[in-house]
Write a protein that holds these residues in place. Sequence first.
Motif, mmCIF file in Angstrom:
data_model
loop_
_atom_site.group_PDB
_atom_site.id
_atom_site.type_symbol
_atom_site.label_atom_id
_atom_site.label_comp_id
_atom_site.label_asym_id
_atom_site.label_seq_id
_atom_site.Cartn_x
_atom_site.Cartn_y
_atom_site.Cartn_z
ATOM 1 N N ARG A 29 28.790 39.116 -91.517
ATOM 2 C CA ARG A 29 29.091 37.807 -90.906
ATOM 3 C C ARG A 29 30.391 36.845 -91.404
ATOM 4 O O ARG A 29 31.118 36.358 -90.711
ATOM 5 C CB ARG A 29 27.818 36.854 -90.606
ATOM 6 C CG ARG A 29 27.087 37.462 -89.662
ATOM 7 C CD ARG A 29 25.656 36.662 -89.525
ATOM 8 N NE ARG A 29 25.679 35.488 -90.078
ATOM 9 C CZ ARG A 29 24.745 34.493 -90.003
ATOM 10 N NH1 ARG A 29 23.662 34.885 -89.242
ATOM 11 N NH2 ARG A 29 24.903 33.334 -90.439
ATOM 12 N N GLN A 30 30.393 36.856 -92.774
ATOM 13 C CA GLN A 30 31.356 36.192 -93.638
ATOM 14 C C GLN A 30 32.593 36.816 -93.133
ATOM 15 O O GLN A 30 33.944 36.143 -92.860
ATOM 16 C CB GLN A 30 31.093 36.241 -95.067
ATOM 17 C CG GLN A 30 32.134 35.444 -95.851
ATOM 18 C CD GLN A 30 32.314 33.918 -95.513
ATOM 19 O OE1 GLN A 30 31.557 33.419 -95.130
ATOM 20 N NE2 GLN A 30 33.609 33.444 -95.368
ATOM 21 N N ASP A 58 31.572 29.067 -75.483
ATOM 22 C CA ASP A 58 30.300 28.701 -75.462
ATOM 23 C C ASP A 58 29.782 29.282 -76.721
ATOM 24 O O ASP A 58 28.312 29.170 -76.828
ATOM 25 C CB ASP A 58 29.550 29.681 -74.401
ATOM 26 C CG ASP A 58 30.063 29.147 -72.757
ATOM 27 O OD1 ASP A 58 30.281 27.823 -72.589
ATOM 28 O OD2 ASP A 58 29.864 29.716 -71.928
ATOM 29 N N GLY A 59 30.158 29.652 -77.893
ATOM 30 C CA GLY A 59 29.967 29.886 -78.920
ATOM 31 C C GLY A 59 30.184 31.593 -79.397
ATOM 32 O O GLY A 59 30.137 32.298 -78.382
ATOM 33 N N GLY A 60 30.091 31.899 -80.649
ATOM 34 C CA GLY A 60 30.225 33.311 -80.798
ATOM 35 C C GLY A 60 31.627 33.698 -80.849
ATOM 36 O O GLY A 60 32.524 32.994 -80.674
ATOM 37 N N PHE A 74 28.031 35.920 -84.227
ATOM 38 C CA PHE A 74 28.817 36.280 -85.310
ATOM 39 C C PHE A 74 28.235 37.451 -86.027
ATOM 40 O O PHE A 74 28.800 38.366 -86.208
ATOM 41 C CB PHE A 74 28.813 35.309 -86.442
ATOM 42 C CG PHE A 74 29.872 34.179 -85.981
ATOM 43 C CD1 PHE A 74 30.254 33.934 -84.850
ATOM 44 C CD2 PHE A 74 30.046 33.148 -86.974
ATOM 45 C CE1 PHE A 74 30.901 32.738 -84.441
ATOM 46 C CE2 PHE A 74 31.133 32.267 -86.544
ATOM 47 C CZ PHE A 74 31.612 32.087 -85.330
ATOM 48 N N ALA A 75 26.660 37.705 -86.255
ATOM 49 C CA ALA A 75 26.088 38.960 -86.390
ATOM 50 C C ALA A 75 26.299 40.007 -85.581
ATOM 51 O O ALA A 75 26.705 41.149 -86.342
ATOM 52 C CB ALA A 75 24.569 38.437 -86.846
ATOM 53 N N PRO A 89 22.076 46.363 -83.049
ATOM 54 C CA PRO A 89 23.477 46.308 -83.836
ATOM 55 C C PRO A 89 23.835 47.674 -84.726
ATOM 56 O O PRO A 89 24.946 47.934 -84.497
ATOM 57 C CB PRO A 89 23.233 45.303 -84.977
ATOM 58 C CG PRO A 89 22.176 44.326 -84.448
ATOM 59 C CD PRO A 89 21.323 44.900 -83.837
ATOM 60 N N ARG A 90 22.677 48.369 -84.899
ATOM 61 C CA ARG A 90 23.142 49.652 -85.489
ATOM 62 C C ARG A 90 23.652 50.693 -84.601
ATOM 63 O O ARG A 90 24.339 51.673 -85.013
ATOM 64 C CB ARG A 90 21.835 50.149 -86.379
ATOM 65 C CG ARG A 90 20.800 50.733 -85.360
ATOM 66 C CD ARG A 90 19.676 51.359 -86.244
ATOM 67 N NE ARG A 90 18.597 51.617 -85.355
ATOM 68 C CZ ARG A 90 17.587 50.773 -84.985
ATOM 69 N NH1 ARG A 90 17.507 49.469 -85.415
ATOM 70 N NH2 ARG A 90 16.550 51.088 -84.228
#
Length: 179
Positions: free
Chosen positions: A128-129, A145-147, A117-118, A92-93
């Motif tokens: 994530r919020q 499929d999610g995300g 989401f992350a 992620p970074r």
Amino acid sequence: MPTEIPPRPRDATGAHVELVEDLIQQVTTRLLDPLAILLDDDAITGICERTRIDAEVWAAQLLGGDEHRATETATRLIAALFADDQVFDPQPRWWATPFGRAVLHSIGHPAREHVTFAAAGAMLGISRQGVHDLLTRDKLQRHPDGGVTTASIRARSIQRNPPHAKPAPASRSSTCPSP
């Protein structure tokens, strides 16, 4: 309320300089440092000089107005810098680096139609919020499929943040010293 990174003033020169430095660092770390083990100093010096020149061109192509050229350059750099048998899925970074932001703006996530989401938060520089809030307000799209769809992440990033937001400091390599 999401904690988005506020848009920074568009500074084309600063964005270019940061991207060039990041590209030199990534090419040096991933490609040239391993070669330095095998080749003599004269050979590496020439390659380092050529890398500096080419990084200027790559940065101009990634940040320029030619979408096709930016896409082609991003794809070539990813193929060279992340050449292995695994699907391209950076930490992620990485998305906070100048090259990561340029890739997000030019092609989005090159290997995924959707991310968690992350991961979406990391790509946008929010929590994530914050991603949940943007989904609720229809500023991002859920994937069946999610995300979150990477296309909506790319669109949001282009809309809200220039590709030259300040990166986290990168470590320097000793193979190619600064000029």
